[in-house]
Motif scaffolding. Structure first.
Motif, mmCIF file in Angstrom:
data_model
loop_
_atom_site.group_PDB
_atom_site.id
_atom_site.type_symbol
_atom_site.label_atom_id
_atom_site.label_comp_id
_atom_site.label_asym_id
_atom_site.label_seq_id
_atom_site.Cartn_x
_atom_site.Cartn_y
_atom_site.Cartn_z
ATOM 1 N N TYR A 142 8.073 6.952 16.704
ATOM 2 C CA TYR A 142 8.062 8.413 16.843
ATOM 3 C C TYR A 142 8.302 8.809 18.294
ATOM 4 O O TYR A 142 9.008 9.771 18.602
ATOM 5 C CB TYR A 142 6.746 9.004 16.337
ATOM 6 N N GLU A 143 7.710 8.042 19.212
ATOM 7 C CA GLU A 143 7.822 8.375 20.644
ATOM 8 C C GLU A 143 9.252 8.154 21.153
ATOM 9 O O GLU A 143 9.760 8.945 21.932
ATOM 10 C CB GLU A 143 6.892 7.449 21.452
ATOM 11 N N PHE B 66 -12.393 4.576 5.096
ATOM 12 C CA PHE B 66 -11.182 5.208 5.608
ATOM 13 C C PHE B 66 -10.084 5.237 4.547
ATOM 14 O O PHE B 66 -8.937 5.513 4.848
ATOM 15 C CB PHE B 66 -10.703 4.466 6.867
ATOM 16 N N SER B 67 -10.500 4.981 3.323
ATOM 17 C CA SER B 67 -9.543 4.982 2.222
ATOM 18 C C SER B 67 -9.197 6.412 1.815
ATOM 19 O O SER B 67 -10.082 7.265 1.710
ATOM 20 C CB SER B 67 -10.174 4.222 1.049
ATOM 21 N N PHE B 68 -7.935 6.685 1.563
ATOM 22 C CA PHE B 68 -7.523 8.019 1.123
ATOM 23 C C PHE B 68 -8.096 8.344 -0.255
ATOM 24 O O PHE B 68 -8.363 9.505 -0.563
ATOM 25 C CB PHE B 68 -5.987 8.110 1.079
ATOM 26 N N GLU B 69 -8.239 7.295 -1.068
ATOM 27 C CA GLU B 69 -8.844 7.495 -2.396
ATOM 28 C C GLU B 69 -10.250 8.080 -2.239
ATOM 29 O O GLU B 69 -10.638 9.005 -2.921
ATOM 30 C CB GLU B 69 -8.915 6.136 -3.116
ATOM 31 N N ILE C 67 -0.358 9.600 -1.762
ATOM 32 C CA ILE C 67 -1.284 9.110 -0.735
ATOM 33 C C ILE C 67 -1.951 7.806 -1.153
ATOM 34 O O ILE C 67 -2.445 7.062 -0.300
ATOM 35 C CB ILE C 67 -2.324 10.161 -0.278
ATOM 36 N N ARG C 68 -1.899 7.491 -2.440
ATOM 37 C CA ARG C 68 -2.395 6.172 -2.864
ATOM 38 C C ARG C 68 -1.513 5.056 -2.305
ATOM 39 O O ARG C 68 -1.990 3.962 -2.044
ATOM 40 C CB ARG C 68 -2.425 6.083 -4.393
ATOM 41 N N PHE D 1 3.897 4.708 15.719
ATOM 42 C CA PHE D 1 3.569 5.496 16.914
ATOM 43 C C PHE D 1 4.711 5.386 17.936
ATOM 44 O O PHE D 1 5.199 6.381 18.466
ATOM 45 C CB PHE D 1 2.244 4.987 17.476
ATOM 46 N N TYR E 220 -3.139 11.011 16.493
ATOM 47 C CA TYR E 220 -1.989 10.834 17.389
ATOM 48 C C TYR E 220 -2.215 11.592 18.696
ATOM 49 O O TYR E 220 -2.028 11.042 19.798
ATOM 50 C CB TYR E 220 -0.717 11.313 16.690
ATOM 51 N N ILE F 284 -9.313 11.946 -2.851
ATOM 52 C CA ILE F 284 -9.057 11.949 -4.293
ATOM 53 C C ILE F 284 -10.327 11.984 -5.139
ATOM 54 O O ILE F 284 -10.480 12.874 -5.972
ATOM 55 C CB ILE F 284 -8.163 10.756 -4.700
ATOM 56 N N PHE G 135 -4.297 -7.361 7.870
ATOM 57 C CA PHE G 135 -4.806 -6.557 8.990
ATOM 58 C C PHE G 135 -3.824 -6.536 10.146
ATOM 59 O O PHE G 135 -3.580 -5.493 10.755
ATOM 60 C CB PHE G 135 -6.149 -7.111 9.485
ATOM 61 N N TRP H 161 -0.410 5.085 0.527
ATOM 62 C CA TRP H 161 -0.772 4.973 1.939
ATOM 63 C C TRP H 161 -2.252 4.627 2.100
ATOM 64 O O TRP H 161 -2.776 4.651 3.208
ATOM 65 C CB TRP H 161 -0.463 6.296 2.671
ATOM 66 N N ASP H 162 -2.904 4.310 0.991
ATOM 67 C CA ASP H 162 -4.323 3.973 1.051
ATOM 68 C C ASP H 162 -4.508 2.678 1.830
ATOM 69 O O ASP H 162 -3.707 1.744 1.707
ATOM 70 C CB ASP H 162 -4.887 3.807 -0.365
ATOM 71 N N ILE H 163 -5.566 2.625 2.608
ATOM 72 C CA ILE H 163 -5.766 1.484 3.502
ATOM 73 C C ILE H 163 -5.913 0.173 2.727
ATOM 74 O O ILE H 163 -5.421 -0.873 3.161
ATOM 75 C CB ILE H 163 -6.953 1.743 4.454
#
Lengths: 515, 192
Positions: free
Chosen positions: B105-106, A286-289, B77-78, B102, A322, A293, B91, B80-82
């Motif tokens: 935003y609501e 689930f990594s964006f990398e 986006i790096r 979430f 969402y 990328i 975690f 925001w990488d998990i």
């Protein structure tokens, strides 16, 4: 009348989408990727032998497991290629045709699957349910142009055919809930089992999906159907269970196990370490990398400098999750989430991780969720904002799409030659022109041309493999020898021919020495 | 009161270990920074492969404007990488952040918008190399943003419900287990 025209337009759009998918998957199929890689050649050779003699390369008659290089390939794709060769002959097209065809049909299955999923779901909002065809079309379109799916549709990859079986199975299950239940449920099981016999990771994914089916049916109190279905599924699954538990079957897992990289002396250490190794690998999917990328970095799996998904998909993937969370009720959406969560499990147990091929089933829920996110966010806007939204989005989609295709068609075939056979076909074609003039053909093992390539492209060539320090010895004294070796920069009158790679630099792949 | 205590407790223990590890860093790794030199090299490599193609097409696909935008997007986006977020929040913090965003935003769209502008501006300035102050302060800014939303998310999630209490505790255990097996190596994301 209006509904009639809407239906006609929708049908036309789907037909055009299938044609687009087919074009993206079949255009120059034998040239790009540039040559067959070793597994494709092995599949092709075994398929050809099955077709002509009924035996595999090791002499086994109609085997269920193909020994190949010792990794024991699963049967379905090989038998499919055998059928393909019966139509097209023994060539690259026949090896890749089943994957490309299945990839094209997967788009249709995804459309039908999502439409059925939304039509079955009475607890979601009316707006969403009424727009089921449009959401389904958008999601199918995203999959049709998806780089990840296109990449694996254009090679002889079993994973892609297994994905088609999975999508078909899910569609048939969803359809069975509204129609002729038992027949369609049975067909759904058959397709699910077919996926297990097509690609290894589905030994985990497909039973997981079947458990989901059972859970869903249990909530509908269809106990008799669960019981019968489980018996049928189990009976069909027995061969692969017994194979997986055999020393030969478990050897493959040992070769690729993710835990081999983390040696643990005691059971206690294993209990502490291995679950975290699994968690680390799992989250890497689930990594964006990984997704946006660079993929998994393996040259056969994606063009360089590109990820698996388009850049514009990022916000819509998040928005899709969402909107999924916002949809009240509807167990059908849980199927998407379940597929999203179960797909990385097989890859997380193996190395390297992440791995784009072993997690190919992820492309289904990701495309669907992105489609949902895209469609729903479009409908949140007022009419004027919708126009602005489209004005910004369409050029981005087109730019990303053409950028991928430019890299795929104009860079990939030249940059990634070593990942796709390294010019083996061209080399063997040139050897074929010279073979009759020589008593023996000797090949330097540094060229990395596995014997199976010769079996596939020209069975009459039986080369002798030697090390780089080879000199003509007593056994070949007095014989005309064609010695094939890499280019080491030497100049000699004995060099009679050079084979060039199709790279932009026109690198020399090999030299032919007459000795 | 108990909810807030549980939320702070769940976040603070793994955060202590992670912040200690981040303390050894001097700057963010190169993967978070835009490099004109790298872009130029990559474009040259791309152009080299585009022989026998009309020049306008070569320029269309390999130009500095598009390349710059693409690089900045990828560097963003790096952030925001998990794996990066887990290294920053653990975690339990990541779960709290996801739930917090979430809920934000609501319920508090203005606050959501302000925080989004803050974080994206911060990331853009860091990518372009305009943030020339101490790394410790940068990390504090990031942690302030992520931790405050994570704490908000966790306090919103925690309720007098067995599952709602158990999930953060399981994630806390998982976070500590993770830190034990894979002691955080910040060199994946920063330079000493």
């Amino acid at each position: 009348m209006r509904k009639f025209f809407q239906k006609k337009i929708l049908t036309l759009c789907i037909v055009l989408l299938i044609l687009l998918s087919g074009f993206l998957r079949f255009f120059q199929l034998t040239e790009i990727p540039p040559g067959l890689y070793i597994d494709e050649v092995s599949i092709g050779q075994n398929a050809y032998l099955i077709l002509t003699s009924g035996k595999d390369e090791h002499g086994q008659k109609y085997p269920l497991w193909f020994k190949a290089f010792g990794e024991y390939k699963l049967p379905v794709y090989i038998y499919t290629v055998a059928s393909s060769m019966a139509l097209f002959g023994k060539d690259e097209f026949a090896v890749r045709f089943p994957s490309a065809f299945a990839g094209t049909l997967t788009i249709l299955m995804v459309f039908l699957l999502i439409k059925q999923l939304l039509d079955n779901n009475t607890k979601i909002s009316k707006t969403t349910q009424n727009s089921s065809s449009k959401i389904a079309f958008v999601s199918a379109f995203i999959l049709a142009i998806n780089p990840w799916h296109i990449q694996f549709s254009r090679g002889g990859f079993e994973a892609n055919v297994a994905l088609f079986f999975l999508a078909t199975s899910i569609f048939l299950f969803l359809h069975s809930l509204r129609g002729k239940f038992f027949i369609e449920f049975l067909m759904s099981l058959i397709f699910l089992v077919l996926s297990v016999y097509t690609y290894q990771p589905y030994r985990i994914i497909s039973p997981g999906i079947y458990l989901y089916f059972c859970f869903y049916l249990f909530q509908k109190r269809k106990i008799k159907q669960i019981f019968l279905g489980t018996i049928i599924f189990f009976i069909l699954f027995i061969p692969i269970i017994s194979f997986s538990l055999s020393p030969v079957g478990s050897a493959r897992f040992s070769q690729t196990s993710a835990f081999e990289e983390y040696p643990a002396a005691s059971l206690q250490e294993k209990v502490i370490t291995y679950p975290m190794v699994f968690v680390k690998n799992y989250f890497s999917y689930f990594s964006f990398e990984f997704l946006f990328i660079r993929g998994d970095g393996i040259g056969r799996h994606q063009p360089p400098y590109l990820g698996l998904l388009y850049h514009w998909q990022v916000p819509f993937l998040i928005l899709g999750i969402y909107f999924l969370g916002k949809q009240k009720g509807g167990k059908s959406f849980s199927l998407l989430i379940f597929l999203l969560l179960i797909s990385p499990i097989p890859g997380s147990l193996t190395r390297p991780s992440p791995h784009t091929l072993r997690s190919l089933s992820l492309v289904l829920p990701i495309s669907i969720i992105t489609g949902l996110g895209l469609y729903q966010s479009f409908h949140v806007f007022s009419t004027k904002l919708k126009q602005l939204f489209l004005l910004i989005l369409f050029p981005l989609i087109i730019a990303d799409f053409f950028y991928f295709n430019h890299l795929y068609y104009f860079h990939y075939p030249f940059v990634n030659i070593p990942d796709w056979g390294g010019g083996a076909k061209e080399l063997i074609a040139d050897i074929s022109k010279y073979k009759d003039k020589y008593d023996a053909i000797v090949i330097d093992e540094k060229l990395n041309i596995h014997p199976v390539y010769f079996s596939f492209y020209d069975d009459s060539i039986k080369p002798l493999y030697v090390t780089s320090s080879w000199n003509k010895d007593e056994k070949l004294k007095g014989k005309a020898v064609l010695y094939i070796r890499p280019h080491y920069g030497e100049k000699s009158e004995k060099i009679i021919h050079a084979v060039f790679l199709k790279s932009k630099n026109k690198d020399i792949l090999a030299e032919f020495w007459s000795i | 009161m108990i909810k807030k205590f549980l939320a702070i407790f769940s976040m603070s223990i793994p955060q202590f270990f992670l912040y200690e590890a981040w303390g050894g860093c001097n700057r963010f790794g190169d993967q978070f920074h835009f490099s004109y030199f790298d872009l130029t090299l990559r474009l040259q490599e791309g152009i080299h492969n585009d022989t026998d193609i009309p020049i306008f097409l070569v320029r269309l696909f390999h130009n500095k404007a598009a390349g710059t935008l693409l690089d900045i997007f990828r560097e963003t986006i790096r952030f925001w990488d998990i794996s990066f977020l887990i290294s920053l929040l653990s975690f339990v913090g990541l779960f709290g952040y996801a739930y917090g965003i979430f809920k934000l935003y609501e319920r508090k769209k203005m606050l959501f918008l302000i925080s989004a502008i803050f974080i994206f501006t911060f990331q853009l300035l860091e990518i372009l190399g305009f943030l020339r102050f101490a790394f410790e302060i940068k990390i504090l800014f990031l942690l302030f943003y992520f931790d405050s939303i994570a704490l908000y998310g966790l306090s919103q999630f925690l309720k007098k419900n067995f599952i709602r209490i158990t999930i953060p505790l399981i994630l806390l255990a998982l976070s500590l287990w993770w830190i034990y097996v894979f002691p955080f190596n910040p060199l994946n994301f920063c330079l000493k």
